[in-house]
Design an enzyme around this catalytic site. Sequence first.
Site, PDB file in Angstrom:
ATOM      1  N   ILE A  77       0.859  -1.178   0.000  1.00  0.00           N
ATOM      2  CA  ILE A  77       0.000   0.000   0.000  1.00  0.00           C
ATOM      3  C   ILE A  77       0.899   1.233   0.000  1.00  0.00           C
ATOM      4  O   ILE A  77       2.089   1.156   0.289  1.00  0.00           O
ATOM      5  CB  ILE A  77      -0.970   0.025   1.207  1.00  0.00           C
ATOM      6  CG1 ILE A  77      -0.217  -0.124   2.530  1.00  0.00           C
ATOM      7  CG2 ILE A  77      -2.040  -1.043   1.052  1.00  0.00           C
ATOM      8  CD1 ILE A  77      -1.129  -0.084   3.763  1.00  0.00           C
ATOM      9  N   ASP A  78       0.308   2.359  -0.330  1.00  0.00           N
ATOM     10  CA  ASP A  78       1.068   3.598  -0.427  1.00  0.00           C
ATOM     11  C   ASP A  78       1.772   3.945   0.873  1.00  0.00           C
ATOM     12  O   ASP A  78       1.320   3.591   1.962  1.00  0.00           O
ATOM     13  CB  ASP A  78       0.144   4.760  -0.778  1.00  0.00           C
ATOM     14  CG  ASP A  78      -0.433   4.675  -2.174  1.00  0.00           C
ATOM     15  OD1 ASP A  78       0.093   3.909  -2.981  1.00  0.00           O
ATOM     16  OD2 ASP A  78      -1.418   5.400  -2.437  1.00  0.00           O
ATOM     17  N   LYS A  79       2.824   4.708   0.737  1.00  0.00           N
ATOM     18  CA  LYS A  79       3.566   5.210   1.894  1.00  0.00           C
ATOM     19  C   LYS A  79       2.628   5.900   2.887  1.00  0.00           C
ATOM     20  O   LYS A  79       2.705   5.674   4.098  1.00  0.00           O
ATOM     21  CB  LYS A  79       4.644   6.189   1.418  1.00  0.00           C
ATOM     22  CG  LYS A  79       5.310   6.985   2.522  1.00  0.00           C
ATOM     23  CD  LYS A  79       6.229   8.048   1.945  1.00  0.00           C
ATOM     24  CE  LYS A  79       6.781   8.944   3.041  1.00  0.00           C
ATOM     25  NZ  LYS A  79       7.610  10.039   2.486  1.00  0.00           N
TER      26      LYS A  79
END
Length: 363
Positions: A173-175
């Site tokens: 998942i995104d940062k």
Amino acid sequence: MVEDIITPDELYDEAPDDLAAIDDDGSADDGNGLYEHFRFVADKGQQLLRVDKFLVARLEKSSRNRVQQAADAGCILVNGKPVKSNYRVKPLDVVTVVMDRPRYELEIIPEDIPLDIVYEDEHLLVVNKPAGLVVHPGHGNYHGTLVNALAYHFKDNPDYDVNDPRMGLVHRIDKDTSGLLVVAKTPDAKTHLGKQFFNKTTKREYVAVVWGRPTPPDGRIEGNIGRSPKDRLQMAVFPDGDQGKHAVTHYSTIEPLGYVTAVKCVLETGRTHQIRVHMKHIGHPLFNDARYGGDMVLRGTTTAKYKQFIANCFAVCPRQALHARTLGFVHPATGEEMFFSAPVPPDMTALMERWRKYNNAEQ
């Protein structure tokens, strides 16, 4: 040492910030969640040769069987398109090998970074990732990542090699997205779990705060997602059959909060930035999503007091308001159906409470 070839063994939830040349994780990506690890250009005098034989001759410590597995999984590309292992390489063909994670340029250093472990056994681990933590090391982010934290956690486990691509994170998942991720501790576990992601049999649910009030309150968003021609750091929605990859997001309203709404999102597909792009496409960007315009005042009044309220909300939740709340899958060894939940983190709960109070005060 050259890495062995692996199958991608996964598709992604809300696939990560892997856009253009360098992303938030600092890694090159093709826009579809796969990273180029090797590239070879056939000579002008290249005789017709099966691509598996072509690659085995050029890759250290790779067997023909592994190359064939990679081809079956769509990891072998010729001139940008996936090919089977019996494809015959022609003169000037560009043969690339892609994988499901960035290529580690340096050895992974174990770092004592706290992990919120939701579950762990000998086969897998489920972790609740905080917002702001980069998942994979890459250019500019060689330290302080989730993979570095996992290396430390497994430092006394002789069977776990953090540099071995056959184990480790099954999805990303995104940062700046928080929430649940599953880590495979064995090659068999990664293969089994990866197939579940590929076949879309996992259960995944996100919570987001978006600008405005979606109409209808519950709905289905369908639209191809591909890289934006106007901004290489963004993805965009395109007409079906035009370009991009097929994508479907289901959303439902959890709570209207005045000029914003808390929603639940369930992914039918897993494209890069899918939730962020689809919600923007229907006119409701995620709150404080800087990449997709959610970090501006998109609804409400023009008073100085309101603008200050919004600024305070941005400070309370200084990232896109998106959390991977639930994750369900079949255990790769026992066959048991497993389901995990991670509570919405404090920054998002504080954001919703501020909007709740503001909304009540205005009524």
